[in-house]
Write a protein that holds these residues in place. Structure first.
Motif, PDB file in Angstrom:
ATOM      1  N   CYS A 181      62.429  49.535  30.820  1.00 53.41           N
ATOM      2  CA  CYS A 181      62.648  48.317  30.042  1.00 53.41           C
ATOM      3  C   CYS A 181      62.288  47.035  30.801  1.00 53.41           C
ATOM      4  CB  CYS A 181      64.095  48.281  29.556  1.00 53.41           C
ATOM      5  SG  CYS A 181      64.293  47.413  27.981  1.00 53.41           S
ATOM      6  N   ALA A 208      59.386  44.418  29.620  1.00 53.12           N
ATOM      7  CA  ALA A 208      59.693  43.005  29.413  1.00 53.12           C
ATOM      8  C   ALA A 208      58.825  42.105  30.286  1.00 53.12           C
ATOM      9  CB  ALA A 208      61.171  42.743  29.699  1.00 53.12           C
ATOM     10  N   CYS A 260      58.574  38.681  27.962  1.00 52.50           N
ATOM     11  CA  CYS A 260      59.659  38.366  27.039  1.00 52.50           C
ATOM     12  C   CYS A 260      60.995  38.574  27.739  1.00 52.50           C
ATOM     13  CB  CYS A 260      59.566  39.234  25.783  1.00 52.50           C
ATOM     14  SG  CYS A 260      59.789  40.999  26.071  1.00 52.50           S
ATOM     15  N   LEU A 310      65.011  39.981  28.376  1.00 51.03           N
ATOM     16  CA  LEU A 310      65.715  41.256  28.375  1.00 51.03           C
ATOM     17  C   LEU A 310      67.143  41.028  28.828  1.00 51.03           C
ATOM     18  CD1 LEU A 310      66.060  44.381  28.475  1.00 51.03           C
ATOM     19  CD2 LEU A 310      65.106  44.281  30.799  1.00 51.03           C
ATOM     20  N   ASN A 331      67.424  34.988  22.422  1.00 49.53           N
ATOM     21  CA  ASN A 331      66.024  34.847  22.809  1.00 49.53           C
ATOM     22  C   ASN A 331      65.246  34.374  21.584  1.00 49.53           C
ATOM     23  OD1 ASN A 331      63.432  35.067  23.788  1.00 49.53           O
ATOM     24  ND2 ASN A 331      63.446  37.301  23.930  1.00 49.53           N
ATOM     25  N   GLN A 357      62.850  40.702  21.074  1.00 50.12           N
ATOM     26  CA  GLN A 357      64.173  40.577  21.669  1.00 50.12           C
ATOM     27  C   GLN A 357      64.567  41.963  22.190  1.00 50.12           C
ATOM     28  OE1 GLN A 357      66.571  37.876  18.702  1.00 50.12           O
ATOM     29  NE2 GLN A 357      64.995  38.995  17.591  1.00 50.12           N
ATOM     30  N   MET A 358      64.837  42.059  23.489  1.00 50.28           N
ATOM     31  CA  MET A 358      65.047  43.362  24.107  1.00 50.28           C
ATOM     32  C   MET A 358      66.423  43.447  24.751  1.00 50.28           C
ATOM     33  SD  MET A 358      61.316  44.104  25.861  1.00 50.28           S
ATOM     34  CE  MET A 358      61.934  45.618  26.591  1.00 50.28           C
TER      35      MET A 358
END
Length: 210
Positions: free
Chosen positions: A111, A115, A120, A122, A164, A170-171
């Motif tokens: 992950c 990201a 983006c 996390l 976010n 959006q993680m």
């Protein structure tokens, strides 16, 4: 980073090893279903491996509407570079608004790399996930239907809610056992989307040191 896509699906990374799911991706499907229904969008899962198409049945029966299948012999075993490339290419092609990943050993490796590659945000080790509105006071801008990524902070002394609004998807990662698993709906069906992210030179060579 992808553009903000309010029609994008909610996705769960369907982590599997040797043809078996851990509990955490199935638990995340329960929460993913809830979030997707609230947003009025579909729920998808990303299933990566070799000879794993038959596993899609379990994902459908636990609530997934679509399974994005990346099936290739090079992906039989987890490797950071190959799985990151597969996930990122799926994101770029289909532009989900949310991606949920289990905070397992694989998830904790994959992950952050995804990201970073996608540029983006996390949030790790969330204890709750909700949909809500955020007002940016500095610019007086209202962002609706964002993912509230809720987790303990400062040694558990406070609960932080992280949003976010711009750098999507959006993680968030969630530990096993945090979300309740929904009941399995036998016979529930969905759509398999086969995706080939150009598998040439996807796996990094193994280097052994004496």
């Amino acid at each position: 980073m992808i553009e903000v896509n309010k029609q994008g699906e909610v996705w769960v990374f369907a982590e599997q090893e040797e043809g078996h799911f851990a509990e955490v991706p199935l638990e995340l499907l329960s929460k993913g279903r809830e979030l997707a229904d609230q947003l009025g969008v579909g729920l998808g899962t990303v299933l990566i491996g070799s000879g794993v198409e038959g596993m899609a049945k379990t994902l459908f029966e636990h609530g997934s509407d679509k399974v994005y299948l990346v099936d290739d012999a090079k992906l039989a075993q987890y490797q950071t570079a190959s799985y990151t490339k597969a996930v990122c290419h799926c994101i770029e092609a289909y532009k989900p608004q949310i991606l949920l990943v289990g905070a397992s050993a694989i998830g904790r490796d994959l992950c952050p790399t995804v990201a970073s590659t996608m540029k983006c945000g996390l949030t790790a080790d969330c204890t709750d996930l909700q949909i809500g509105t955020h007002i940016e006071k500095r610019t007086d801008t209202t962002y609706e239907n964002l993912l509230y990524q809720i987790r303990p902070a400062f040694g558990g002394n406070i609960i932080a809610t992280i949003v976010n609004p711009q750098r999507w998807p959006q993680m968030a990662t969630v530990r096993e056992g945090v979300m309740p698993m929904s009941d399995r709906e036998e016979g529930r069906q969905g759509e398999i989307v086969r995706f080939d992210p150009e598998m040439v030179d996807l796996v990094l060579p193994l280097i052994f040191h004496e």
